[in-house]
Design an enzyme around this catalytic site. Structure first.
Site, short mmCIF file in Angstrom:
data_model
loop_
_atom_site.label_atom_id
_atom_site.label_comp_id
_atom_site.label_asym_id
_atom_site.label_seq_id
_atom_site.Cartn_x
_atom_site.Cartn_y
_atom_site.Cartn_z
CG ASP A 59 13.22 -4.52 18.88
OD1 ASP A 59 12.29 -4.18 18.86
OD2 ASP A 59 14.32 -4.59 18.86
CG ASP A 71 -1.37 -5.80 7.93
OD1 ASP A 71 0.13 -6.31 8.07
OD2 ASP A 71 -1.90 -5.50 7.12
CG ASP A 76 -1.21 -5.53 -4.68
OD1 ASP A 76 -0.78 -4.77 -5.00
OD2 ASP A 76 0.06 -6.63 -4.67
N GLY A 79 2.85 -8.43 -8.26
CA GLY A 79 2.84 -7.29 -9.24
C GLY A 79 2.39 -6.04 -8.61
CB THR A 81 1.39 -2.86 -2.53
OG1 THR A 81 0.79 -2.39 -2.94
CG2 THR A 81 2.20 -2.44 -1.42
CG HIS A 84 3.07 -3.38 4.39
ND1 HIS A 84 1.86 -3.87 3.65
CD2 HIS A 84 2.87 -4.24 5.13
CE1 HIS A 84 0.29 -4.68 4.01
NE2 HIS A 84 1.60 -5.13 5.45
CG HIS A 98 3.59 -7.65 7.54
ND1 HIS A 98 2.74 -7.37 7.73
CD2 HIS A 98 4.28 -8.21 8.47
CE1 HIS A 98 1.97 -7.13 9.01
NE2 HIS A 98 3.73 -8.10 9.38
CD GLU A 103 4.57 -8.65 -5.95
OE1 GLU A 103 4.61 -9.27 -7.45
OE2 GLU A 103 3.75 -8.82 -5.55
CG HIS A 121 11.68 0.26 0.07
ND1 HIS A 121 11.35 1.46 -0.62
CD2 HIS A 121 10.24 0.46 0.72
CE1 HIS A 121 10.58 2.42 -0.24
NE2 HIS A 121 10.14 1.54 0.36
CD GLU A 122 9.44 -2.30 2.53
OE1 GLU A 122 8.73 -2.51 0.86
OE2 GLU A 122 7.94 -2.17 3.35
CG HIS A 125 8.96 2.26 4.96
ND1 HIS A 125 8.77 3.63 5.02
CD2 HIS A 125 9.00 1.49 4.01
CE1 HIS A 125 8.33 3.96 3.51
NE2 HIS A 125 8.74 2.83 3.51
CG HIS A 131 7.90 6.15 0.09
ND1 HIS A 131 6.66 6.34 0.04
CD2 HIS A 131 8.57 5.04 0.06
CE1 HIS A 131 6.68 4.22 0.08
NE2 HIS A 131 7.98 3.87 0.17
C1 LIG Z 1 9.85 0.89 -3.27
C2 LIG Z 1 8.85 -0.87 -3.21
C3 LIG Z 1 10.48 -2.10 -2.88
C4 LIG Z 1 7.46 -1.27 -2.50
C5 LIG Z 1 6.44 -0.18 -2.62
C6 LIG Z 1 5.79 0.14 -1.71
C7 LIG Z 1 6.14 0.73 -0.64
O1 LIG Z 1 6.48 1.25 -0.23
N1 LIG Z 1 6.71 -0.45 0.68
O2 LIG Z 1 7.25 0.13 1.98
C8 LIG Z 1 6.13 -0.66 -3.97
O3 LIG Z 1 5.49 -1.65 -3.79
N2 LIG Z 1 5.90 -0.23 -5.01
C9 LIG Z 1 5.11 -0.29 -5.96
C10 LIG Z 1 4.74 0.78 -6.47
C11 LIG Z 1 3.95 0.54 -8.31
C12 LIG Z 1 3.91 0.25 -8.99
N3 LIG Z 1 2.95 0.21 -10.42
C13 LIG Z 1 2.30 -0.33 -9.03
C14 LIG Z 1 0.18 -0.73 -9.90
C15 LIG Z 1 -0.03 -1.08 -8.98
C16 LIG Z 1 0.11 -0.49 -7.10
C17 LIG Z 1 1.63 -0.33 -6.81
C18 LIG Z 1 2.04 -0.48 -8.06
C19 LIG Z 1 3.31 -0.55 -11.24
C20 LIG Z 1 3.70 -1.61 -11.97
C21 LIG Z 1 4.94 -2.74 -11.57
C22 LIG Z 1 4.29 -2.92 -10.51
C23 LIG Z 1 5.70 -3.60 -9.33
C24 LIG Z 1 6.54 -2.92 -8.64
N4 LIG Z 1 6.16 -2.23 -7.83
C25 LIG Z 1 6.15 -0.87 -7.44
O4 LIG Z 1 7.08 -0.10 -7.57
ZN LIG Z 2 0.91 -6.16 6.40
ZN LIG Z 3 8.03 2.21 1.63
#
Ligand SMILES: CC(C)C[C@H](CC(=O)NO)C(=O)N[C@H]1Cc2cn(c3ccccc23)CCCCCCNC1=O
Ligand SMILES: [Zn+2]
Ligand SMILES: [Zn+2]
Length: 170
Positions: A59, A71, A76, A79, A81, A84, A98, A103, A121-122, A125, A131
Site C-alpha cells: 500500500d 510525479d 527542490d 532545504g 520541501t 511528501h 517520497h 536533504e 509526518h508523512e 498524510h 495539516h
Molecule cells: C513538515 C515537514 C516534515 C514536511 C513539509 C512538507 C510536507 O508537508 N510534506 O507532507 C516541509 O518540508 N515543510 C517545509 C516548509 C518550508 C520551510 N521553509 C521553506 C522554504 C521553501 C519551501 C518550503 C519551506 C523555510 C526554510 C526551512 C526549510 C527546511 C524545512 N522545511 C519545511 O519545514
Molecule cells: Zn513525489
Molecule cells: Zn505535510
C-alpha cells in the site's frame, strides 16, 4: 479505486509498506528502524496496523528522489520541501511516500534532517490526515528540528482516532 480505499481512509485493518529505494546516506537497517518507529507512533494511538512486505504491491511505497522524480510534485534542492505523501483514495499512488534525497538525512542527531520525524509526518498524510494549524503538532506544515522525544500532539491523536478509532486491546 480499489474497494478498500474510499477517499479518506484505508478500509482495512493492516496497511502494508515496502521500500522501492533507499537513501545512500544511511544504512538500510537504520532506515527500516526509523520507518518502523515512525509508523508505530500512529499504530499505538489508533486502530491501524502496519506490515512490511517486499515488492511493489504494498500500500505504502517508500522511495527517495531528487528534483523531478516521476510525479507532478518535483522536489527542490536541499532545504525547502523535505518530503511528501499521497492520501488514501489517490488510486495506485495512495499512501506512497517520497523523501527528497537532496536533504541530509540523519538518525539520532541534531545535524541534518531527522528521517524518523519527517516520516512520521508523512505517514499522517498516508493515513488520511491533512495539516494541523496547532503549533508543535506533528502534522504542522513545518519541520521544527530534531527532538529525541518527539511524538503525536493531542491534535494529531484526535485526528487519527477520528479516522480509525482508538486502539482496541486485541
Ligand atoms: C513538515 C515537514 C516534515 C514536511 C513539509 C512538507 C510536507 O508537508 N510534506 O507532507 C516541509 O518540508 N515543510 C517545509 C516548509 C518550508 C520551510 N521553509 C521553506 C522554504 C521553501 C519551501 C518550503 C519551506 C523555510 C526554510 C526551512 C526549510 C527546511 C524545512 N522545511 C519545511 O519545514
Ligand atoms: Zn513525489
Ligand atoms: Zn505535510
Amino acid at each position: 479505486l480499489p474497494f478498500y480505499a474510499v477517499g479518506s481512509k484505508w478500509e482495512k485493518p493492516t496497511v502494508t509498506y515496502s521500500f522501492v529505494s533507499y537513501t545512500s546516506q544511511l544504512q538500510r537497517g537504520q532506515q527500516r528502524v526509523s520507518i518502523a518507529n515512525a509508523l508505530a507512533k500512529w499504530s499505538t494511538q489508533a486502530n491501524i496496523n502496519f506490515r512490511e512486505v517486499s515488492g511493489s504491491s504494498a500500500d505504502i511505497l517508500i522511495s527517495y528522489g531528487r528534483g523531478n522524480h516521476g510525479d507532478s510534485y518535483p522536489f527542490d534542492r536541499e532545504g525547502g520541501t523535505l518530503a511528501h505523501a499521497f492520501f488514501p483514495g489517490s488510486g495506485d499512488i495512495s499512501g506512497d511516500t517520497h523523501f527528497d534525497d537532496s536533504e541530509r538525512w540523519t538518525v539520532g542527531s541534531s545535524e541534518g534532517t531527522n528521517l524518523e520525524i519527517v516520516a512520521a509526518h508523512e505517514f499522517g498524510h498516508a493515513l488520511g490526515l491533512g495539516h494541523s494549524n496547532v503549533p508543535g503538532a506533528l502534522m504542522a506544515p513545518y519541520y521544527s528540528g530534531y527532538d529525541p522525544n518527539y511524538g503525536l500532539g493531542n491534535d494529531d491523536i484526535q485526528a487519527i482516532q477520528s479516522l480509525y478509532g482508538v486502539r482496541t486491546s486485541s
